[in-house]
Each structure stands twice: as C-alpha cells, then as structure tokens.
Design an enzyme around this catalytic site. Structure first.
Site, PDB file in Angstrom:
ATOM      1  N   CYS A   1       0.857  -1.189   0.000  1.00 18.53           N
ATOM      2  CA  CYS A   1       0.000   0.000   0.000  1.00 18.53           C
ATOM      3  C   CYS A   1       0.890   1.235   0.000  1.00 18.53           C
ATOM      4  O   CYS A   1       1.985   1.213   0.572  1.00 18.53           O
ATOM      5  CB  CYS A   1      -0.902   0.002   1.239  1.00 18.53           C
ATOM      6  SG  CYS A   1      -2.006   1.444   1.278  1.00 18.53           S
TER       7      CYS A   1
ATOM      8  N   THR B   1      -5.987  -4.636   8.133  1.00 17.49           N
ATOM      9  CA  THR B   1      -5.625  -5.714   7.213  1.00 17.49           C
ATOM     10  C   THR B   1      -4.128  -5.963   7.151  1.00 17.49           C
ATOM     11  O   THR B   1      -3.335  -5.030   7.138  1.00 17.49           O
ATOM     12  CB  THR B   1      -6.121  -5.333   5.798  1.00 17.49           C
ATOM     13  OG1 THR B   1      -7.532  -5.176   5.856  1.00 17.49           O
ATOM     14  CG2 THR B   1      -5.797  -6.418   4.789  1.00 17.49           C
TER      15      THR B   1
ATOM     16  N   GLU C   1     -11.716  -2.171  -4.456  1.00 19.52           N
ATOM     17  CA  GLU C   1     -11.728  -1.358  -3.231  1.00 19.52           C
ATOM     18  C   GLU C   1     -10.453  -0.526  -3.243  1.00 19.52           C
ATOM     19  O   GLU C   1      -9.353  -1.079  -3.187  1.00 19.52           O
ATOM     20  CB  GLU C   1     -11.690  -2.272  -1.990  1.00 19.52           C
ATOM     21  CG  GLU C   1     -12.770  -3.337  -1.922  1.00 19.52           C
ATOM     22  CD  GLU C   1     -14.021  -2.856  -1.211  1.00 19.52           C
ATOM     23  OE1 GLU C   1     -13.938  -1.873  -0.446  1.00 19.52           O
ATOM     24  OE2 GLU C   1     -15.076  -3.469  -1.432  1.00 19.52           O
TER      25      GLU C   1
HETATM   26  C1  LIG Z   1      -8.019  -2.742   3.828  1.00 19.78           C
HETATM   27  S1  LIG Z   1      -8.721  -1.595   2.695  1.00 19.78           S
HETATM   28  C2  LIG Z   1      -7.973  -2.064   1.134  1.00 19.78           C
HETATM   29  C3  LIG Z   1      -8.411  -1.213  -0.007  1.00 19.78           C
HETATM   30  C4  LIG Z   1      -7.836   0.198  -0.080  1.00 19.78           C
HETATM   31  N1  LIG Z   1      -6.485   0.286   0.320  1.00 19.78           N
HETATM   32  C5  LIG Z   1      -8.692   1.147   0.736  1.00 19.78           C
HETATM   33  O1  LIG Z   1      -8.237   1.647   1.756  1.00 19.78           O
HETATM   34  O2  LIG Z   1      -9.839   1.373   0.320  1.00 19.78           O
HETATM   35  C6  LIG Z   1     -10.415  -2.220   2.492  1.00 19.78           C
HETATM   36  C7  LIG Z   1     -11.492  -1.404   3.140  1.00 19.78           C
HETATM   37  O3  LIG Z   1     -11.377  -1.520   4.559  1.00 19.78           O
HETATM   38  C8  LIG Z   1     -11.558  -0.253   5.114  1.00 19.78           C
HETATM   39  N2  LIG Z   1     -10.928  -0.259   6.439  1.00 19.78           N
HETATM   40  C9  LIG Z   1      -9.608  -0.380   6.701  1.00 19.78           C
HETATM   41  N3  LIG Z   1      -9.377  -0.351   8.024  1.00 19.78           N
HETATM   42  C10 LIG Z   1     -10.580  -0.222   8.619  1.00 19.78           C
HETATM   43  C11 LIG Z   1     -11.002  -0.120   9.973  1.00 19.78           C
HETATM   44  N4  LIG Z   1     -10.130  -0.138  10.995  1.00 19.78           N
HETATM   45  N5  LIG Z   1     -12.323  -0.012  10.218  1.00 19.78           N
HETATM   46  C12 LIG Z   1     -13.226   0.024   9.198  1.00 19.78           C
HETATM   47  N6  LIG Z   1     -12.888  -0.063   7.902  1.00 19.78           N
HETATM   48  C13 LIG Z   1     -11.580  -0.176   7.608  1.00 19.78           C
HETATM   49  C14 LIG Z   1     -10.909   0.669   4.107  1.00 19.78           C
HETATM   50  O4  LIG Z   1     -11.278   2.020   4.268  1.00 19.78           O
HETATM   51  C15 LIG Z   1     -11.419   0.078   2.818  1.00 19.78           C
HETATM   52  O5  LIG Z   1     -12.714   0.548   2.536  1.00 19.78           O
HETATM   53  N1  LIG Z   2     -15.810 -10.624   3.543  1.00 17.42           N
HETATM   54  C1  LIG Z   2     -15.047  -9.544   3.305  1.00 17.42           C
HETATM   55  N2  LIG Z   2     -15.589  -8.463   2.705  1.00 17.42           N
HETATM   56  C2  LIG Z   2     -14.760  -7.426   2.431  1.00 17.42           C
HETATM   57  N3  LIG Z   2     -15.076  -6.279   1.771  1.00 17.42           N
HETATM   58  C3  LIG Z   2     -13.970  -5.539   1.655  1.00 17.42           C
HETATM   59  C4  LIG Z   2     -12.904  -6.212   2.250  1.00 17.42           C
HETATM   60  C5  LIG Z   2     -11.515  -5.725   2.179  1.00 17.42           C
HETATM   61  O1  LIG Z   2     -10.671  -6.104   2.988  1.00 17.42           O
HETATM   62  O2  LIG Z   2     -11.253  -4.932   1.266  1.00 17.42           O
HETATM   63  C6  LIG Z   2     -13.409  -7.415   2.755  1.00 17.42           C
HETATM   64  C7  LIG Z   2     -12.868  -8.546   3.454  1.00 17.42           C
HETATM   65  O3  LIG Z   2     -11.699  -8.626   3.866  1.00 17.42           O
HETATM   66  N4  LIG Z   2     -13.738  -9.578   3.693  1.00 17.42           N
HETATM   67  S1  SF4 Z   3      -6.929   0.912   4.769  1.00 18.24           S
HETATM   68 FE1  SF4 Z   3      -6.296   0.795   2.632  1.00 18.24          FE
HETATM   69  S2  SF4 Z   3      -5.132   2.707   2.398  1.00 18.24           S
HETATM   70 FE2  SF4 Z   3      -5.219   2.349   4.559  1.00 18.24          FE
HETATM   71  S3  SF4 Z   3      -3.323   1.221   5.008  1.00 18.24           S
HETATM   72 FE3  SF4 Z   3      -5.009  -0.272   4.736  1.00 18.24          FE
HETATM   73  S4  SF4 Z   3      -4.780  -0.878   2.665  1.00 18.24           S
HETATM   74 FE4  SF4 Z   3      -3.666   1.062   2.843  1.00 18.24          FE
HETATM   75 MG   LIG Z   4     -11.064  -6.306   5.059  1.00 19.90          MG
END
Ligand SMILES: C[S@@+](CC[C@H](N)C(=O)[O-])C[C@H]1O[C@@H](n2cnc3c(N)ncnc32)[C@H](O)[C@@H]1O
Ligand SMILES: Nc1nc2[nH]cc(C(=O)O)c2c(=O)[nH]1
Ligand code: SF4
Ligand SMILES: [Mg+2]
Length: 208
Positions: free
Chosen positions: A31, A51, A114
């Site tokens: 990322c 994640t 996403e």
């Molecule tokens: C892990 S991110 C990967 C995709 C991309 N990097 C992004 O941020 O959209 C997938 C989704 O999880 C959301 N997300 C990440 N950490 C989160 C958290 N602590 N609580 C809720 N949503 C979260 C992000 O905003 C995104 O919509």
């Molecule tokens: N079941 C499931 N739905 C999702 N939608 C967005 C996700 C993500 O990590 O981007 C996610 C994920 O990690 N699991």
């Molecule tokens: S939520 Fe998306 S932008 Fe933020 S660190 Fe995780 S993967 Fe990167």
């Molecule tokens: Mg997720």
C-alpha cells in the site's frame, strides 16, 4: 513486474452496497499509505488499517491469465449467479491494470475494486468503491460507491457529498473504539440521510 497477491479466498462481500453477495477476494500486497509494519503505524498516512497485506503469500503471477485462472478456481464450485472478483489489498490500483482486467473478464468475472482513491483507475473496472483517507489527496472523484471510514480526525463527510458516486456509506472505524464509532456513525446518518450506515458484515458473522 509480477502481480503480487497476499491472499485469495471465497466469501461474501461484507461491506458497502454489494454486502451479502458471494465473491472471490483477491488481496494484493503493498500500500502507498502504510508499510504494513506495526512499528510504522503511527507515522503512516493511514493509521487505522484492519488488514495484513504484507508478503506475496498467495503467489506472484507474471501472466495475468494465471492469476485470473487461480481466482476462478475458487468460484468453480458455485452454482449460478454472476462470478464476482473483488480486488483489494493493500492498494489494488498499484498493481491492477488493463491486462489483468481483460484476463478477469475473459474467464467470466465482473470486477469490483476497493481503493483508497489516490491512484488513477485503469480501464475495465465494473464496480469502483473509493474509501478516502484523511491527509491523502483524493484523485478519483467518481465511482459507484464512496465508503468513508468514520470518524476520521479532520474529515467532514460533507466534503464528499457533491461527488459523482451512486452510494455514500459511513463505515464505523474498527478498533478499540468501534462501539462508540458505530454510535457516532448511526447518529450522523440519522441527521444526514444521504449517508447510509455500513457495518462490516463479515466481522459480525465471523467470515473471512
Ligand atoms: C483494507 S482496505 C484495502 C483497499 C484500499 N487500500 C482502501 O483503503 O480502500 C479495504 C477497506 O477496509 C476499510 N478499512 C480499513 N481499516 C478499517 C477499519 N479499521 N475499520 C473500518 N474499515 C476499515 C478501508 O477504508 C477500505 O474501505
Ligand atoms: N468478507 C469480506 N468483505 C470485504 N469487503 C472488503 C474487504 C476488504 O478487505 O477490502 C473485505 C474482506 O476482507 N472480507
Ligand atoms: S486501509 Fe487501505 S489505504 Fe489504509 S493502510 Fe489499509 S490498505 Fe492502505
Ligand atoms: Mg477487510
């Protein structure tokens, strides 16, 4: 450069307007807003990530057709419905390109992405979810859904409501304060009905 994948799995989309729909998830490594190391979290632009996207545990693919075939093998037991691949990460738009989209389409997938909205979209994406991050310039100002993690210090959701998205979701920030954040997001949606509350269904259900 090969496509580096952290994991691929079959589950239900847990978030946003397509929540509840079966899909293959393709999580890309890396990322631009965080290294993925806990020791770097406080100095990262995006500090709340839920994640693990470090390491190409599900393989590095030089040929996009091999990646698409690996993803489709996870769908192969499903009966009926339209195959959906959700490209996530990490930040998928650092790696997803027109060639990989063509390969996903060739095996029959509809493609959802996403993204954090800092990278230009490539041609071929069927469904774009943009999740803006405080302190990261938003380069992608249109798409299918805008999903704002809430609350984020310094981010007023009203900043986004004029943008060209079909759906606007507030997703409570997961972590130590998730209960309070869910209350705050609920109250915000009650006051501002353009926004819909989106809960992370997969976490509630214990899905992947
Ligand atoms: C892990 S991110 C990967 C995709 C991309 N990097 C992004 O941020 O959209 C997938 C989704 O999880 C959301 N997300 C990440 N950490 C989160 C958290 N602590 N609580 C809720 N949503 C979260 C992000 O905003 C995104 O919509
Ligand atoms: N079941 C499931 N739905 C999702 N939608 C967005 C996700 C993500 O990590 O981007 C996610 C994920 O990690 N699991
Ligand atoms: S939520 Fe998306 S932008 Fe933020 S660190 Fe995780 S993967 Fe990167
Ligand atoms: Mg997720």
């Amino acid at each position: 450069m090969p496509y580096a994948t952290k994991e691929m799995f079959y589950s239900l989309q847990g978030e946003g307007a397509q929540a509840g729909r079966a899909a293959v998830f393709c999580r890309f490594t890396g990322c631009n807003l965080w290294s993925g190391r806990d020791s770097d979290r406080e100095k990262a632009i995006c500090k709340f990530c839920d994640t693990d996207f470090v390491g190409a545990d599900a393989g590095s693919f030089t040929d996009p057709n091999d990646l698409a075939a690996a993803a489709m093998s996870l769908w192969s037991h499903a009966e009926g419905g339209r195959p959906l691949v959700i490209c996530t990460g990490g930040e998928p738009l650092l790696q997803l390109d027109e060639k990989l989209c063509a390969a996903f389409h060739a095996v029959g997938f509809e493609i959802a992405v996403e993204t954090n909205g800092t990278q230009p979209r490539c041609p071929g994406i069927d469904w774009l979810c943009v999740s803006p991050k405080a302190n990261a310039p938003l380069q992608v100002a249109e798409g299918d859904e805008l999903k704002l993690v809430f609350p984020q210090p310094g981010v007023d959701p009203q900043r986004f409501v004029g943008l060209a998205f079909k759906h606007f979701f507030l997703q409570p920030m997961d972590g130590d304060d998730v209960a309070a954040n869910t209350v705050a997001a609920t109250e915000y949606c009650l006051k501002h009905p353009q926004w819909r509350l989106g809960l992370q269904l997969h976490k509630i259900l214990g899905l992947r």
